[in-house]
Scaffold this active site. Sequence first.
Site, mmCIF file in Angstrom:
data_model
loop_
_atom_site.group_PDB
_atom_site.id
_atom_site.type_symbol
_atom_site.label_atom_id
_atom_site.label_comp_id
_atom_site.label_asym_id
_atom_site.label_seq_id
_atom_site.Cartn_x
_atom_site.Cartn_y
_atom_site.Cartn_z
ATOM 1 C CG ASP A 1 2.522 -4.854 4.139
ATOM 2 O OD1 ASP A 1 1.451 -4.262 2.886
ATOM 3 O OD2 ASP A 1 3.629 -5.005 3.334
ATOM 4 C CG HIS B 1 4.667 -1.373 6.812
ATOM 5 N ND1 HIS B 1 3.621 -2.015 5.923
ATOM 6 C CD2 HIS B 1 5.800 -1.772 5.799
ATOM 7 C CE1 HIS B 1 4.067 -2.061 4.875
ATOM 8 N NE2 HIS B 1 5.415 -2.046 4.813
ATOM 9 C CG ASN C 1 5.638 -5.207 6.415
ATOM 10 O OD1 ASN C 1 6.640 -4.994 7.083
ATOM 11 N ND2 ASN C 1 5.690 -5.434 5.663
ATOM 12 C CG ASN D 1 12.054 -3.775 6.618
ATOM 13 O OD1 ASN D 1 11.721 -5.061 5.931
ATOM 14 N ND2 ASN D 1 12.097 -2.374 6.569
ATOM 15 C CE1 TYR E 1 5.122 -8.061 3.359
ATOM 16 C CE2 TYR E 1 6.504 -9.864 2.865
ATOM 17 C CZ TYR E 1 6.241 -8.511 2.761
ATOM 18 O OH TYR E 1 7.041 -7.680 1.674
ATOM 19 C CG ASN F 1 3.212 -5.159 -0.572
ATOM 20 O OD1 ASN F 1 3.022 -4.061 -0.117
ATOM 21 N ND2 ASN F 1 3.632 -6.487 -0.026
#
Length: 264
Positions: A157, A254, A10, A12, A117, A159
């Site tokens: 990811d 990450h 990830n 970002n 994601y 989460n």
Amino acid sequence: MKELHLFSWNVNGIRAVSGKEVLPGVPFHEFLSKENPDILCLQETKADVKTLTPAVSRIPGYFFYINPAERKGYSGVAIYTKTEPDSLEFGGLEPEFDREGRIITARYPEFTLLNVYFPNGGASEERLSFKLKFYDAFLKKILEIEDKGEKVIFCGDVNTAHMPLDLARPKENEQVSGFLQIERDWIDKVIAAGFIDSFRLFSKEGNQYSWWDYKTRARMRNVGWRIDYFFVSSKLRDNISMAGIRSDIGGSDHCPVTLTLKFP
């Protein structure tokens, strides 16, 4: 024996990370040539192909595919791959999920790879509900793919931290999305359905994380969460030779997670 090295990260924001050093003296666009993965899966790319420079979207030796969200600067996934997949699918769930650009499925002779994601459920009750619905729809999808005889790997990811050793402060976060029991139960379902958390084949230790909060400078103190995974079909158990976390690689909140596979 053929060895394949896979990375999942990830970033970002792919445009944000492209301007940073991700290793000492190594900018993002040189990362692939230095690390030389066969496949690099990115999440939270926050871009479409029109907004990327050729230095990012046309890296020599790699095919590049991106699935952006309809909303600008939000979500999105991408894949760099040395080998052109046999087929590609962008999305593949209900329209409410697909408009957020959360999945690319790439089929190879040895396996079917889903770069995902997963939604964050922390913003509101509605987003937590959305996340849980996404989880259920995604599990249904990968089980259908497995039923067709394909061997599934999914990465990204997720989460959610699965176990208390997957985050630095489990007690304080029991009522926080990302460590709610209902979210952790879904990972239990994934494992019960025959998918292996590849990292845990090689390490049973805590203090190994893939995400750290930027605002509190948590990375410097290693107050993190392990929320990025490679889950591998049990049909491929004998092909897994290593899995890891590359906390030495910067540029995002990450770090990448890795998987190495061997095939005759």
